[in-house]
Design a protein around this motif. Structure first.
Motif, PDB file in Angstrom:
ATOM      1  N   LEU A  28       3.570   8.900  -3.935  1.00  0.00           N
ATOM      2  CA  LEU A  28       2.959   7.364  -3.369  1.00  0.00           C
ATOM      3  C   LEU A  28       3.603   6.982  -2.249  1.00  0.00           C
ATOM      4  N   SER A  29       4.711   7.325  -1.791  1.00  0.00           N
ATOM      5  CA  SER A  29       5.244   7.132  -0.651  1.00  0.00           C
ATOM      6  C   SER A  29       4.530   7.708   0.800  1.00  0.00           C
ATOM      7  N   GLY A  30       3.972   8.975   0.382  1.00  0.00           N
ATOM      8  CA  GLY A  30       3.024   9.691   1.298  1.00  0.00           C
ATOM      9  C   GLY A  30       1.604   8.758   1.632  1.00  0.00           C
ATOM     10  N   ALA A  31       1.206   8.424   0.506  1.00  0.00           N
ATOM     11  CA  ALA A  31       0.054   7.706   0.226  1.00  0.00           C
ATOM     12  C   ALA A  31      -0.094   6.433   1.057  1.00  0.00           C
ATOM     13  N   SER A  32       1.248   5.890   0.864  1.00  0.00           N
ATOM     14  CA  SER A  32       1.339   4.332   1.585  1.00  0.00           C
ATOM     15  C   SER A  32       1.532   4.681   2.845  1.00  0.00           C
ATOM     16  N   LEU A  33       2.265   5.492   3.529  1.00  0.00           N
ATOM     17  CA  LEU A  33       2.205   6.042   5.013  1.00  0.00           C
ATOM     18  C   LEU A  33       0.726   6.276   5.436  1.00  0.00           C
ATOM     19  N   GLY A  92     -14.874   8.913  12.275  1.00  0.00           N
ATOM     20  CA  GLY A  92     -14.609   7.849  11.440  1.00  0.00           C
ATOM     21  C   GLY A  92     -14.466   8.259  10.190  1.00  0.00           C
ATOM     22  N   LEU A  93     -14.150   9.435   9.993  1.00  0.00           N
ATOM     23  CA  LEU A  93     -13.566  10.081   8.507  1.00  0.00           C
ATOM     24  C   LEU A  93     -12.131   9.801   8.159  1.00  0.00           C
ATOM     25  N   TYR A  94     -11.510   9.423   7.052  1.00  0.00           N
ATOM     26  CA  TYR A  94     -10.106   9.292   6.926  1.00  0.00           C
ATOM     27  C   TYR A  94      -9.759   9.675   5.610  1.00  0.00           C
ATOM     28  N   ALA A  95      -8.690  10.194   5.333  1.00  0.00           N
ATOM     29  CA  ALA A  95      -8.066  10.491   4.098  1.00  0.00           C
ATOM     30  C   ALA A  95      -6.830   9.888   3.865  1.00  0.00           C
ATOM     31  N   VAL A  96      -6.529   9.372   2.505  1.00  0.00           N
ATOM     32  CA  VAL A  96      -5.435   8.619   2.065  1.00  0.00           C
ATOM     33  C   VAL A  96      -4.922   9.530   0.611  1.00  0.00           C
ATOM     34  N   GLY A  97      -3.697   9.934   0.673  1.00  0.00           N
ATOM     35  CA  GLY A  97      -3.170  10.222  -0.828  1.00  0.00           C
ATOM     36  C   GLY A  97      -3.568  11.735  -0.770  1.00  0.00           C
ATOM     37  N   ALA A 135     -10.436   4.093  -6.590  1.00  0.00           N
ATOM     38  CA  ALA A 135      -9.418   2.973  -6.557  1.00  0.00           C
ATOM     39  C   ALA A 135      -8.356   3.073  -7.268  1.00  0.00           C
ATOM     40  N   GLY A 136      -7.945   4.315  -6.873  1.00  0.00           N
ATOM     41  CA  GLY A 136      -6.390   4.663  -7.647  1.00  0.00           C
ATOM     42  C   GLY A 136      -5.297   3.801  -6.773  1.00  0.00           C
ATOM     43  N   PRO A 137      -4.114   4.497  -6.731  1.00  0.00           N
ATOM     44  CA  PRO A 137      -3.335   3.732  -5.709  1.00  0.00           C
ATOM     45  C   PRO A 137      -3.416   3.954  -4.274  1.00  0.00           C
ATOM     46  N   SER A 138      -4.057   4.862  -3.876  1.00  0.00           N
ATOM     47  CA  SER A 138      -4.316   5.404  -2.464  1.00  0.00           C
ATOM     48  C   SER A 138      -5.340   4.443  -2.058  1.00  0.00           C
ATOM     49  N   GLY A 139      -6.344   4.242  -2.756  1.00  0.00           N
ATOM     50  CA  GLY A 139      -7.384   3.382  -2.535  1.00  0.00           C
ATOM     51  C   GLY A 139      -7.189   2.043  -2.284  1.00  0.00           C
ATOM     52  N   LEU A 140      -6.267   1.464  -3.515  1.00  0.00           N
ATOM     53  CA  LEU A 140      -5.711   0.094  -3.213  1.00  0.00           C
ATOM     54  C   LEU A 140      -4.872  -0.009  -2.256  1.00  0.00           C
ATOM     55  N   ALA A 141      -4.040   0.798  -1.845  1.00  0.00           N
ATOM     56  CA  ALA A 141      -3.086   0.661  -0.711  1.00  0.00           C
ATOM     57  C   ALA A 141      -3.777   0.184   0.580  1.00  0.00           C
ATOM     58  N   VAL A 142      -4.968   1.327   0.845  1.00  0.00           N
ATOM     59  CA  VAL A 142      -5.553   1.202   1.984  1.00  0.00           C
ATOM     60  C   VAL A 142      -6.624  -0.297   2.261  1.00  0.00           C
ATOM     61  N   ALA A 143      -6.896  -0.429   1.134  1.00  0.00           N
ATOM     62  CA  ALA A 143      -7.599  -1.630   0.891  1.00  0.00           C
ATOM     63  C   ALA A 143      -6.841  -2.919   1.140  1.00  0.00           C
ATOM     64  N   ALA A 144      -5.690  -2.884   0.689  1.00  0.00           N
ATOM     65  CA  ALA A 144      -4.515  -4.054   1.103  1.00  0.00           C
ATOM     66  C   ALA A 144      -4.283  -4.332   2.372  1.00  0.00           C
ATOM     67  N   CYS A 145      -4.000  -3.046   3.048  1.00  0.00           N
ATOM     68  CA  CYS A 145      -3.734  -2.961   4.410  1.00  0.00           C
ATOM     69  C   CYS A 145      -4.777  -3.373   5.309  1.00  0.00           C
ATOM     70  N   LEU A 146      -6.186  -3.137   4.964  1.00  0.00           N
ATOM     71  CA  LEU A 146      -7.297  -3.564   5.650  1.00  0.00           C
ATOM     72  C   LEU A 146      -7.591  -5.026   5.384  1.00  0.00           C
ATOM     73  N   GLN A 190       6.635   2.218  -4.219  1.00  0.00           N
ATOM     74  CA  GLN A 190       5.892   0.881  -4.198  1.00  0.00           C
ATOM     75  C   GLN A 190       4.710   1.039  -3.080  1.00  0.00           C
ATOM     76  N   LEU A 191       3.558   0.552  -3.296  1.00  0.00           N
ATOM     77  CA  LEU A 191       2.778   0.524  -2.151  1.00  0.00           C
ATOM     78  C   LEU A 191       2.750  -0.605  -0.967  1.00  0.00           C
ATOM     79  N   PRO A 192       2.455  -0.451  -0.054  1.00  0.00           N
ATOM     80  CA  PRO A 192       2.417  -1.427   1.076  1.00  0.00           C
ATOM     81  C   PRO A 192       2.591  -2.963   0.703  1.00  0.00           C
ATOM     82  N   SER A 193       3.579  -3.797   1.181  1.00  0.00           N
ATOM     83  CA  SER A 193       3.577  -5.092   1.212  1.00  0.00           C
ATOM     84  C   SER A 193       3.713  -5.727   0.126  1.00  0.00           C
TER      85      SER A 193
END
Length: 409
Positions: free
Chosen positions: A369-374, A358-363, A31-42, A80-83
């Motif tokens: 942070l820009s790479g993690a957001s993408l 079904g395995l993914y990686a973020v961050g 639940a760092g920036p990467s986890g929060l970013a993908v959660a928000a996008c979901l 900044q994170l997505p959206s």
């Protein structure tokens, strides 16, 4: 919509110390920036999920393992994170505390509620059932509970810096002073009047040394390898922003040449301090090895001399290890070839976000942070596409069975 799951064993039962949970969506680990970013996008795709965090808060690295004077090294528009933009009244380089406030506002805005104090022990893909099995231990005060999640998708968002690296070197055991890692350093105030040896010359080593100087300590820095040092700003403009602009028109090697010339004009010849530059340029080095150039915020002005000490004894009171961090993925992700031995996806950027089954990686892009957001945007879009197709098929199947029942009746 965040959590849609079926507990096979009742979660409040006193008699069970282990639970099995079906997750109708992905399990996000971290639940760092990467986890929060993908959660928000979901969330924006209306896909349910569960997000697991071993610590007691979001962004535990930022909250518990960073020094107080830390600021974002890049302008806020690149962090900044997505959206969700940074507040207009935040400075160009937000402080650590402002960034934490931003992340907490981000989680609140999207209704993200991680399951805290729950540490992932293992994650393994079950070929027979074509599902992921994620085993965790949830701690609640003096009691703990083992939980096993079953899901179609797992998102690894623990990041590149999950664990500190403590190097071994001769004489450390005999040293009577205090030895600590930079992740435990908060302020130079605790070292006022002391002689401190800082091991490492990255951004953390430079800033820790600067903070020690500002609090009347006497730091000495160990420089074990060559390093690129660039000014954080070039003629009033972010050096990183300038590099991004130049890369739109010029090849990478030429942008590196320009950055090094500008660094020499602004900072001078760093070899007089004993700092040697690597043989390849800062951007090429970042792309090939992930090693980030140091962005100077005033530490060079404090350096009087740098000596490469071989066999020389130094009289010091404390040692601070400003050494690297590493991924902890190999310790819990089982039997998977997606990640390398050092816990980084084998496929380089920009294709490292998707594995198999079904395995993914973020961050893990080594692009901040820009790479993690993408990554987060790509992962959420891909999972949402599969989730919606599977949900549609299930609804069609249920409707067909219902029609057959009506016709028989």
């Amino acid at each position: 919509m965040q959590q849609t799951c079926l507990n096979i064993l009742h979660q409040d039962s006193f008699f069970f110390s282990k639970r099995c949970v079906w997750v109708n969506g992905p399990v996000i680990v971290g639940a760092g920036p990467s986890g929060l970013a993908v959660a928000a996008c979901l969330k924006e795709q209306s896909v349910p999920f569960i997000i697991l965090e071993r610590a007691n808060c979001i962004a535990s690295l930022w909250q518990h393992r960073t020094y107080d004077r830390l600021k974002l090294h890049l302008p806020k528009q690149f962090c900044q994170l997505p959206s969700f933009k940074f507040p207009d009244d935040f400075p160009e380089y937000p402080t650590k505390f402002q960034f934490i406030n931003y992340l907490e506002s981000y989680a609140k805005h999207f209704g993200i509620n991680p399951q805290f104090n729950e540490s992932v022990q293992s994650a393994k893909y079950d070929e027979t059932f074509r599902l992921w099995r994620v085993k965790t231990v949830a701690n609640a005060g003096s009691s703990s509970c083992e939980i096993e999640y079953f899901c179609r998708w797992v998102v690894v968002a623990t990041g590149e810096n999950a664990e500190k690296v403590v190097p071994e070197f001769e004489g450390l055991e005999e040293f009577s002073g205090i030895v600590s890692h930079a992740c435990d350093f908060k302020s130079g105030q605790d070292y006022s009047g002391k002689k401190v040896l800082v091991v490492g010359c990255g951004n953390s080593g430079m800033e820790v040394s600067l903070d020690l100087c500002n609090h009347n300590a006497s730091p000495s820095m160990v420089v074990r390898s060559s390093v690129h040092v660039l000014p954080r700003e070039t003629f009033g403009k972010s050096t990183f922003e300038l590099a991004v602009l130049l890369m739109k028109w010029l090849p990478l090697w030429l942008v590196d040449k320009i950055l090094l010339i500008l660094a020499w004009l602004i900072l001078g010849n760093l070899e007089k301090y004993g700092l040697k530059r690597p043989s390849i340029g800062p951007l090429q080095l970042k792309n090939s090895s992930g090693k980030t150039p140091v962005l100077d915020i005033g530490a060079l002005e404090k350096i009087r001399s740098v000596e490469l000490v071989n066999g020389k004894n130094l009289e010091i009171d404390s040692v601070i290890l400003a050494t690297v961090y590493r991924s902890n993925v190999p310790s819990w992700l089982k039997e998977n070839d997606y990640f390398s031995g050092d816990g980084i996806p084998k496929n380089p950027f920009p294709n490292g976000w998707k594995g198999e089954a079904g395995l993914y990686a973020v961050g893990f892009t080594r692009r901040g942070l820009s790479g993690a957001s993408l990554d987060a945007i790509n992962v959420a879009h891909d999972i949402a596409k599969s989730w919606k197709e599977e949900t549609k098929q299930k609804r069609t199947s249920v409707a067909a069975r219902h029609r057959r029942c009506i016709s028989h009746f």
